[in-house]
Design an enzyme around this catalytic site. Sequence first.
Site, PDB file in Angstrom:
ATOM      1  N   SER A   1     -11.903  18.591  -0.490  1.00  0.00           N
ATOM      2  CA  SER A   1     -12.461  19.455   0.544  1.00  0.00           C
ATOM      3  C   SER A   1     -11.375  19.769   1.586  1.00  0.00           C
ATOM      4  O   SER A   1     -10.328  20.300   1.220  1.00  0.00           O
ATOM      5  CB  SER A   1     -13.692  18.787   1.157  1.00  0.00           C
ATOM      6  OG  SER A   1     -14.482  19.709   1.863  1.00  0.00           O
TER       7      SER A   1
ATOM      8  N   HIS B   1     -21.048  18.764  -3.849  1.00  0.00           N
ATOM      9  CA  HIS B   1     -19.776  18.794  -3.134  1.00  0.00           C
ATOM     10  C   HIS B   1     -19.031  17.463  -3.274  1.00  0.00           C
ATOM     11  O   HIS B   1     -17.803  17.442  -3.333  1.00  0.00           O
ATOM     12  CB  HIS B   1     -20.029  19.109  -1.651  1.00  0.00           C
ATOM     13  CG  HIS B   1     -18.806  19.466  -0.897  1.00  0.00           C
ATOM     14  ND1 HIS B   1     -18.100  20.633  -1.100  1.00  0.00           N
ATOM     15  CD2 HIS B   1     -18.131  18.803   0.085  1.00  0.00           C
ATOM     16  CE1 HIS B   1     -17.049  20.683  -0.292  1.00  0.00           C
ATOM     17  NE2 HIS B   1     -17.043  19.583   0.434  1.00  0.00           N
TER      18      HIS B   1
END
Length: 253
Positions: free
Chosen positions: A96, A229
């Site tokens: 990320s 995610h």
Amino acid sequence: MTRVPRQDWIRRFVPRPAARLRLVCFPHAGGAASAFHGWAELLPEWIELVAVQYPGRQDRYGEPIPAGIPELAEEILRGAEDITGFDRPTAFFGHSMGALVAFEVARRLQWRTSSPPAALFVSACKAPPARTPRGLTFEENEIRDYLRHLGGSGAALLENDELWEFAFPVICGDLRMAEAYRYAPGAPLTCPVVSIAGDRDPAVTPDDAALWKDCTTGEADARVLRGGHFYFEESLSGLVEILTEGLTRLVPH
């Protein structure tokens, strides 16, 4: 700026001084080096995993969070000499926001040294040239909702007011860095780049992740694993397989 001792930046969970290759891991927004605790034991003995500890968290709590990701990349390069790979091939993995940090460190190494990273693995992150601001206002309730949207086990701290009060300034500071990040055009990387995405990630689609191919003149590969995610919470063995496969090509056997 005063140089920060490198032991403040790097964490080794399983030291492997004889390893033939080093994998440097960069945490996500709000994350810490401890996010990678336990990963090292899953990798082959010839890979030493180390993790970067950003300012402002855990044993670096209270240190100011840098103004932006480029500034953070500069601080890492000044403070963490042994990620430059002069003694052995060194690859980067970033998740990320950590993928952006790893990319910016890799760019600077390529510009300034004769020892750029041997490979870059980027996880759950849109390619820098394709990023657009999310429009976050950084109000507390908005950040809570955003983290719930991303999911993952770390979202549990949202329900603990004491933990949230402790974590919110760090999370908010990191998200401000990510929101303010703007890609500065420049020479592409020359190392292989492998992008990894979860098939149910609400923030980064596999097609988004595949655009990292435009950030290198080297080989590019895009992989998809089951999950959101934080896909590695359910597909860590698949990620370890991707990392090991990619790193195997970088060392003589």
